[in-house]
Write a protein that holds these residues in place. Structure first.
Motif, PDB file in Angstrom:
ATOM      1  N   ILE A  26       0.823  -1.207   0.000  1.00 60.43           N
ATOM      2  CA  ILE A  26       0.000   0.000   0.000  1.00 60.43           C
ATOM      3  C   ILE A  26       0.861   1.262   0.000  1.00 60.43           C
ATOM      4  CG2 ILE A  26      -0.288   0.126   2.502  1.00 60.43           C
ATOM      5  CD1 ILE A  26      -3.079   0.794  -0.008  1.00 60.43           C
ATOM      6  N   GLU A  27       1.998   1.238   0.657  1.00 64.63           N
ATOM      7  CA  GLU A  27       2.867   2.429   0.673  1.00 64.63           C
ATOM      8  C   GLU A  27       3.428   2.710  -0.716  1.00 64.63           C
ATOM      9  OE1 GLU A  27       2.988   4.620   3.087  1.00 64.63           O
ATOM     10  OE2 GLU A  27       1.591   3.310   4.143  1.00 64.63           O
ATOM     11  N   PHE A  28       3.798   1.666  -1.453  1.00 60.06           N
ATOM     12  CA  PHE A  28       4.265   1.845  -2.824  1.00 60.06           C
ATOM     13  C   PHE A  28       3.170   2.468  -3.671  1.00 60.06           C
ATOM     14  CE2 PHE A  28       4.526   0.610  -7.220  1.00 60.06           C
ATOM     15  CZ  PHE A  28       5.854   0.848  -7.539  1.00 60.06           C
ATOM     16  N   ILE A  29       1.952   1.965  -3.536  1.00 59.60           N
ATOM     17  CA  ILE A  29       0.817   2.462  -4.322  1.00 59.60           C
ATOM     18  C   ILE A  29       0.510   3.912  -3.968  1.00 59.60           C
ATOM     19  CG2 ILE A  29      -1.663   2.177  -4.696  1.00 59.60           C
ATOM     20  CD1 ILE A  29      -1.134  -0.892  -4.463  1.00 59.60           C
ATOM     21  N   LYS A  30       0.522   4.249  -2.680  1.00 68.21           N
ATOM     22  CA  LYS A  30       0.265   5.630  -2.272  1.00 68.21           C
ATOM     23  C   LYS A  30       1.338   6.577  -2.820  1.00 68.21           C
ATOM     24  CE  LYS A  30      -1.040   6.005   2.178  1.00 68.21           C
ATOM     25  NZ  LYS A  30      -1.157   5.640   3.607  1.00 68.21           N
ATOM     26  N   ASP A  31       2.602   6.157  -2.769  1.00 68.28           N
ATOM     27  CA  ASP A  31       3.688   6.979  -3.316  1.00 68.28           C
ATOM     28  C   ASP A  31       3.542   7.156  -4.821  1.00 68.28           C
ATOM     29  OD1 ASP A  31       4.840   7.322  -0.828  1.00 68.28           O
ATOM     30  OD2 ASP A  31       6.318   5.722  -1.099  1.00 68.28           O
ATOM     31  N   TRP A  32       3.161   6.095  -5.520  1.00 68.51           N
ATOM     32  CA  TRP A  32       2.964   6.152  -6.966  1.00 68.51           C
ATOM     33  C   TRP A  32       1.874   7.166  -7.304  1.00 68.51           C
ATOM     34  CZ3 TRP A  32      -0.775   5.488 -10.639  1.00 68.51           C
ATOM     35  CH2 TRP A  32      -0.362   5.226 -11.937  1.00 68.51           C
ATOM     36  N   LEU A  33       0.765   7.101  -6.596  1.00 65.05           N
ATOM     37  CA  LEU A  33      -0.329   8.039  -6.835  1.00 65.05           C
ATOM     38  C   LEU A  33       0.086   9.471  -6.529  1.00 65.05           C
ATOM     39  CD1 LEU A  33      -3.282   5.963  -5.385  1.00 65.05           C
ATOM     40  CD2 LEU A  33      -3.121   6.808  -7.740  1.00 65.05           C
ATOM     41  N   LEU A  34       0.748   9.684  -5.425  1.00 67.20           N
ATOM     42  CA  LEU A  34       1.168  11.030  -5.045  1.00 67.20           C
ATOM     43  C   LEU A  34       2.122  11.622  -6.083  1.00 67.20           C
ATOM     44  CD1 LEU A  34       0.991  13.239  -2.902  1.00 67.20           C
ATOM     45  CD2 LEU A  34       2.920  12.149  -1.744  1.00 67.20           C
ATOM     46  N   THR A  35       3.051  10.824  -6.555  1.00 67.31           N
ATOM     47  CA  THR A  35       4.030  11.289  -7.544  1.00 67.31           C
ATOM     48  C   THR A  35       3.383  11.609  -8.887  1.00 67.31           C
ATOM     49  OG1 THR A  35       5.767   9.981  -6.507  1.00 67.31           O
ATOM     50  CG2 THR A  35       6.147  10.661  -8.772  1.00 67.31           C
ATOM     51  N   ARG A  36       2.473  10.772  -9.339  1.00 68.67           N
ATOM     52  CA  ARG A  36       1.898  10.931 -10.682  1.00 68.67           C
ATOM     53  C   ARG A  36       0.594  11.721 -10.724  1.00 68.67           C
ATOM     54  NH1 ARG A  36       4.910   6.856 -10.132  1.00 68.67           N
ATOM     55  NH2 ARG A  36       6.199   6.000 -11.788  1.00 68.67           N
ATOM     56  N   CYS A  37      -0.118  11.757  -9.609  1.00 68.84           N
ATOM     57  CA  CYS A  37      -1.463  12.354  -9.628  1.00 68.84           C
ATOM     58  C   CYS A  37      -1.655  13.471  -8.604  1.00 68.84           C
ATOM     59  CB  CYS A  37      -2.502  11.271  -9.372  1.00 68.84           C
ATOM     60  SG  CYS A  37      -2.355   9.848 -10.464  1.00 68.84           S
ATOM     61  N   GLY A  38      -0.668  13.688  -7.757  1.00 72.22           N
ATOM     62  CA  GLY A  38      -0.804  14.703  -6.727  1.00 72.22           C
ATOM     63  C   GLY A  38      -1.466  14.142  -5.486  1.00 72.22           C
TER      64      GLY A  38
END
Length: 69
Positions: A26-38
């Motif tokens: 879940i931390e990887f997914i949250k970081d991915w979203l934050l980086t690409r989508c804000g």
């Protein structure tokens, strides 16, 4: 729990981490979203915006269920 729009939106790219046996946490997914989508939307209703004849989707929402504590 993370809510994302349907498969036409960039945010739905996280589904690949779940369905393609990549086993991302879940931390990887949250970081991915934050980086690409804000940052996530503050309320879930903000994912979908209704216009006169159609709707659009933007963003994602993370529910940490703190309202149940």
């Amino acid at each position: 729990m993370i809510y994302v729009p349907d498969s036409g939106a960039i945010e739905s790219g996280i589904m690949d981490f779940i369905w393609n046996d990549e086993n991302k946490d879940i931390e990887f997914i949250k970081d991915w979203l934050l980086t690409r989508c804000g940052p996530p939307n503050r309320i879930i209703k903000d994912i979908y915006q209704q216009s006169k004849d159609s709707w659009t989707s933007k963003g994602y929402y993370i529910d940490d269920f703190k309202d149940f504590e």
